[in-house]
Scaffold this motif. Sequence first.
Motif, PDB file in Angstrom:
ATOM      1  N   MET A 114      13.609  -0.473 -21.868  1.00 27.04           N
ATOM      2  CA  MET A 114      12.765   0.068 -22.952  1.00 27.04           C
ATOM      3  C   MET A 114      12.231  -1.232 -23.479  1.00 27.04           C
ATOM      4  N   LEU A 115      12.838  -2.416 -23.519  1.00 29.08           N
ATOM      5  CA  LEU A 115      12.256  -3.437 -24.260  1.00 29.08           C
ATOM      6  C   LEU A 115      12.060  -4.586 -22.988  1.00 29.08           C
ATOM      7  N   ASN A 116      12.347  -4.196 -21.737  1.00 24.79           N
ATOM      8  CA  ASN A 116      12.133  -5.398 -20.921  1.00 24.79           C
ATOM      9  C   ASN A 116      10.691  -5.981 -20.729  1.00 24.79           C
ATOM     10  N   SER A 117       9.773  -5.044 -21.043  1.00 22.86           N
ATOM     11  CA  SER A 117       8.412  -5.469 -20.995  1.00 22.86           C
ATOM     12  C   SER A 117       8.176  -6.731 -22.087  1.00 22.86           C
ATOM     13  N   LEU A 118       8.850  -6.711 -23.166  1.00 24.33           N
ATOM     14  CA  LEU A 118       8.430  -7.815 -24.266  1.00 24.33           C
ATOM     15  C   LEU A 118       9.336  -9.197 -23.653  1.00 24.33           C
ATOM     16  N   ILE A 119      10.334  -9.225 -22.775  1.00 18.48           N
ATOM     17  CA  ILE A 119      10.819 -10.324 -22.487  1.00 18.48           C
ATOM     18  C   ILE A 119       9.844 -11.328 -21.892  1.00 18.48           C
ATOM     19  N   GLY A 120       9.822 -12.698 -22.157  1.00 18.26           N
ATOM     20  CA  GLY A 120       8.974 -13.552 -21.640  1.00 18.26           C
ATOM     21  C   GLY A 120       7.371 -13.651 -22.285  1.00 18.26           C
ATOM     22  N   LEU A 121       7.356 -12.816 -23.126  1.00 22.72           N
ATOM     23  CA  LEU A 121       6.044 -12.870 -23.814  1.00 22.72           C
ATOM     24  C   LEU A 121       5.912 -14.172 -24.573  1.00 22.72           C
ATOM     25  N   GLU A 122       4.819 -14.916 -24.729  1.00 23.32           N
ATOM     26  CA  GLU A 122       4.651 -16.297 -25.099  1.00 23.32           C
ATOM     27  C   GLU A 122       4.213 -15.994 -26.656  1.00 23.32           C
ATOM     28  N   TYR A 123       4.744 -16.905 -27.555  1.00 20.72           N
ATOM     29  CA  TYR A 123       4.384 -17.219 -28.965  1.00 20.72           C
ATOM     30  C   TYR A 123       2.898 -17.426 -29.212  1.00 20.72           C
ATOM     31  N   LYS A 124       2.397 -16.564 -29.969  1.00 17.33           N
ATOM     32  CA  LYS A 124       0.958 -16.810 -30.578  1.00 17.33           C
ATOM     33  C   LYS A 124       0.790 -16.126 -31.753  1.00 17.33           C
ATOM     34  N   TRP A 125       0.521 -16.940 -32.958  1.00 16.56           N
ATOM     35  CA  TRP A 125       0.295 -16.277 -34.189  1.00 16.56           C
ATOM     36  C   TRP A 125      -0.779 -15.302 -34.033  1.00 16.56           C
ATOM     37  N   GLY A 126      -0.454 -13.846 -34.705  1.00 14.27           N
ATOM     38  CA  GLY A 126      -1.351 -12.985 -34.793  1.00 14.27           C
ATOM     39  C   GLY A 126      -1.510 -11.975 -33.239  1.00 14.27           C
ATOM     40  N   ALA A 127      -0.719 -12.528 -32.356  1.00 12.20           N
ATOM     41  CA  ALA A 127      -0.906 -11.612 -31.211  1.00 12.20           C
ATOM     42  C   ALA A 127      -0.047 -10.430 -31.240  1.00 12.20           C
ATOM     43  N   HIS A 128       0.016  -9.459 -30.828  1.00 12.89           N
ATOM     44  CA  HIS A 128       0.692  -8.191 -30.908  1.00 12.89           C
ATOM     45  C   HIS A 128       1.279  -7.819 -29.348  1.00 12.89           C
ATOM     46  N   PRO A 129       2.646  -7.479 -29.190  1.00  9.75           N
ATOM     47  CA  PRO A 129       3.087  -7.218 -27.637  1.00  9.75           C
ATOM     48  C   PRO A 129       2.162  -6.262 -27.003  1.00  9.75           C
ATOM     49  N   ASN A 130       1.264  -5.401 -27.573  1.00  8.28           N
ATOM     50  CA  ASN A 130       0.656  -4.279 -26.832  1.00  8.28           C
ATOM     51  C   ASN A 130      -0.622  -4.650 -26.760  1.00  8.28           C
ATOM     52  N   ASP A 131      -1.178  -5.896 -27.270  1.00  9.30           N
ATOM     53  CA  ASP A 131      -2.637  -6.046 -27.076  1.00  9.30           C
ATOM     54  C   ASP A 131      -3.199  -6.474 -25.642  1.00  9.30           C
ATOM     55  N   GLY A 132      -1.986  -6.594 -24.744  1.00 11.47           N
ATOM     56  CA  GLY A 132      -2.550  -7.181 -23.526  1.00 11.47           C
ATOM     57  C   GLY A 132      -2.758  -8.433 -23.169  1.00 11.47           C
ATOM     58  N   SER A 133      -2.526  -9.374 -24.258  1.00 13.36           N
ATOM     59  CA  SER A 133      -2.737 -10.908 -24.060  1.00 13.36           C
ATOM     60  C   SER A 133      -1.679 -11.477 -23.419  1.00 13.36           C
ATOM     61  N   GLY A 134      -0.465 -11.022 -23.423  1.00 13.06           N
ATOM     62  CA  GLY A 134       0.585 -11.534 -22.931  1.00 13.06           C
ATOM     63  C   GLY A 134       1.408 -12.499 -24.268  1.00 13.06           C
ATOM     64  N   PHE A 135       1.195 -12.338 -25.131  1.00 16.43           N
ATOM     65  CA  PHE A 135       1.641 -13.220 -26.287  1.00 16.43           C
ATOM     66  C   PHE A 135       1.806 -12.180 -27.793  1.00 16.43           C
ATOM     67  N   THR A 136       2.746 -12.738 -28.369  1.00 14.81           N
ATOM     68  CA  THR A 136       3.120 -12.117 -29.726  1.00 14.81           C
ATOM     69  C   THR A 136       3.825 -13.045 -30.581  1.00 14.81           C
ATOM     70  N   ASP A 137       3.716 -12.679 -31.844  1.00 11.08           N
ATOM     71  CA  ASP A 137       4.481 -13.476 -33.039  1.00 11.08           C
ATOM     72  C   ASP A 137       5.560 -12.911 -33.201  1.00 11.08           C
ATOM     73  N   CYS A 138       6.625 -13.416 -34.034  1.00 10.62           N
ATOM     74  CA  CYS A 138       7.863 -12.728 -34.426  1.00 10.62           C
ATOM     75  C   CYS A 138       7.747 -11.721 -35.098  1.00 10.62           C
ATOM     76  N   PHE A 139       6.855 -11.534 -36.075  1.00 12.57           N
ATOM     77  CA  PHE A 139       6.759 -10.322 -36.894  1.00 12.57           C
ATOM     78  C   PHE A 139       6.195  -8.977 -36.064  1.00 12.57           C
ATOM     79  N   ALA A 140       5.254  -9.245 -35.457  1.00 14.52           N
ATOM     80  CA  ALA A 140       4.753  -8.136 -34.400  1.00 14.52           C
ATOM     81  C   ALA A 140       5.802  -7.901 -33.257  1.00 14.52           C
TER      82      ALA A 140
END
Length: 128
Positions: free
Chosen positions: A1-27
């Motif tokens: 369920m969470l495996n697709s999140l592992i390895g995403l890179e940090y980027k302010w304002g990015a969301h795990p579901n936006d298809g960018s491969g980035f996320t921030d800690c809040f999102a």
Amino acid sequence: MLNSLIGLEYKWGAHPNDGSGFTDCFALSMEVRRRLGLYDFYPEFQWVYDEHEEEQVAGSQILKWVWEKGERIKQPRKGAIFRAPSFTGGIALACVVDDDSAIMIGPGKRVITMPFAKVVKGHFHWAK
């Protein structure tokens, strides 16, 4: 369920579901809560991203806003949020995913899981 999140890179304002491969800690934390079937208050905080750049928002401000949405708890539970060491600078959020681990942005500025006992700073926070 969470495996697709592992390895995403940090980027302010990015969301795990936006298809960018980035996320921030809040999102990331809000996406984990959503996948656990818990309330995701990310939409309530979209204004932060719309109105501010990363350098304009102190980590302590984000924590204050998040903490206002719930209550402090002493014992961890799935979906609880806590302050974690930041490997990107400032303050970071992490989210409890099971009885002993959490998901967070790790030292390589990528999403990892690790035992929360190694990284928890202070209390846990529960938002319904």
